[in-house]
Write an enzyme that holds these catalytic residues in place. Structure first.
Site, short mmCIF file in Angstrom:
data_model
loop_
_atom_site.label_atom_id
_atom_site.label_comp_id
_atom_site.label_asym_id
_atom_site.label_seq_id
_atom_site.Cartn_x
_atom_site.Cartn_y
_atom_site.Cartn_z
N GLY A 31 0.82 -1.20 0.00
CA GLY A 31 0.00 0.00 0.00
C GLY A 31 0.86 1.25 0.00
O GLY A 31 2.09 1.19 0.02
N PHE A 32 0.21 2.39 0.00
CA PHE A 32 0.89 3.68 -0.05
C PHE A 32 1.85 3.86 1.13
O PHE A 32 3.06 4.03 0.94
CB PHE A 32 -0.18 4.77 -0.09
N ILE A 33 1.35 3.78 2.35
CA ILE A 33 2.20 3.97 3.52
C ILE A 33 3.15 2.79 3.69
O ILE A 33 4.34 2.97 3.98
CB ILE A 33 1.35 4.18 4.79
N GLY A 57 -3.73 -2.03 -2.29
CA GLY A 57 -2.34 -1.73 -2.61
C GLY A 57 -2.04 -2.00 -4.07
O GLY A 57 -2.92 -2.37 -4.85
N LEU A 97 -0.57 -2.83 8.81
CA LEU A 97 -1.15 -1.73 8.04
C LEU A 97 -2.33 -2.19 7.18
O LEU A 97 -3.06 -1.36 6.63
CB LEU A 97 -0.10 -1.11 7.12
N TYR A 170 -16.18 2.42 9.75
CA TYR A 170 -14.72 2.37 9.74
C TYR A 170 -14.17 2.85 11.08
O TYR A 170 -13.28 2.20 11.67
CB TYR A 170 -14.19 3.23 8.61
#
Length: 344
Positions: A31-33, A57, A97, A170
């Site tokens: 994923g991004f992070i 991702g 994550l 969420y």
């Protein structure tokens, strides 16, 4: 693989030395992070193993890492417990994550959101508990819900909306993740650290699930209307992913962070309307800024938070950490990355 399990204090201390290699498992690492965090760990001389099902991702995020001798990955979900258990057992630290992300995904797939977040975290903690592996749980500013006492502090009450509003599914699922992680720490002595992230942005972030800055940048560069949901008066604070990753890495190195919750973000806020204007100015775009009612953007009765700003005093006191990249600087980094991708 070659480093034996350590106690929680020794695990955290071991990460302080670049002479000692630790094996870090990152769930959602494509994923991004996760991909940025993997890079930082490799630069810090640690072994990194990523597991990701690519639901949100992208394999492109870790392409540059595939040839690194201390990096490996597996395309699979954390619901595959035998595989997950094996890699947790082989690792010294787990960075969790993997999660459902983005307001649009939350609205469109509430079942997936809840199951992914709650069950996924429970599985990670249960297997980490067997040998007391250190687990860093990525949480979110969403857990503050409808609270209006800003800046938000880690010990503030959480104010959730009605269960009939999927918007809050969420937030509730991530709050349950936090309760579960701290319960494992209290009852089973599993070392956990919880990081509440506030609007992390930077290169490689996708706007596919409603992330505001990637969408604004794409709209501005392609001449489409820059779409502001609501009246644009709602404010947010945006942190550069590089700053966030350094905070996460520092938490792993600090033994006294275990069993605690930390806000990570930038405490300078900007209205979404002003953000749209800033993106338009920096891109030199002719795009118009168009306001869209929430009910048209998401669903009838959608609720949003008017402000979302972190209180960073706790992490500053423990680590001396503070964000270093301004909003205009991080927008410049994103635009430079977009330019590089377009020139390939």
């Amino acid at each position: 693989l070659r480093t034996p399990h350590k106690s929680r204090s020794k695990v955290s201390c071991q990460l302080q030395s670049s002479d000692i290699t630790m094996r870090v498992l990152i769930t959602g690492g494509a994923g991004f992070i996760g991909s940025h965090f993997a890079e930082a760990l490799l630069e810090d001389h640690h072994d990194v193993f990523v597991i990701d099902d690519l639901s949100t991702g992208s394999i492109d995020n870790i392409d540059r890492l595939k040839s690194h001798p201390h990096f490996d990955y597996l395309i699979d979900g954390i619901a595959n417990e035998p595989v997950l258990a094996e890699h947790i057992d082989r690792s010294d630290v787990v960075v969790h994550l993997a999660a459902a992300v983005g307001v649009r995904l939350i609205i469109e797939a509430p079942v997936r959101t809840i199951e992914t977040n709650v069950h996924g975290t429970e599985v990670v903690l249960r297997h980490a508990a067997k040998k007391k592996k250190l687990v860093l749980i990525a949480s979110t500013s969403e857990v503050y819900g409808k609270g209006n006492d800003v800046p938000f502090s880690e010990d503030d009450d959480l104010v959730m909306g009605a269960t009939t509003k999927h918007r809050w599914a969420y937030a509730c699922s991530k709050a349950i993740d936090e309760f579960m992680a701290l319960a494992y720490w209290k009852e089973k002595n599993v070392p956990v650290i919880i990081a509440r992230l506030f609007n992390t942005v930077g290169p490689r972030q996708s706007g596919r699930y409603g992330m505001v800055i990637p969408n604004f940048v794409d709209q501005a560069l392609t001449g489409k209307p820059i779409t502001v949901f609501g009246d644009g008066s709602q404010t947010r604070s945006f942190a550069y992913v590089g700053d966030v990753v350094q905070a996460l890495l520092a938490l792993l190195k600090e033994p006294s962070a275990v069993g605690q919750v930390f806000n990570i973000g930038n405490d300078r806020e900007i209205s979404i309307l002003d953000l749209a204007k800033t993106v338009k100015r920096l891109t030199g775009s002719d795009s118009e800024i168009m306001k869209i009612p929430y009910e048209k953007a998401y669903e009838a009765g959608f609720e949003d938070m008017p402000r979302r700003v972190p209180d960073l005093r706790k992490i500053k006191k423990l680590l001396g950490w503070a964000p270093t990249v301004t909003l205009e600087e991080l927008l410049a980094k994103i635009l430079a990355h977009v330019g590089q991708e377009e020139s390939k």
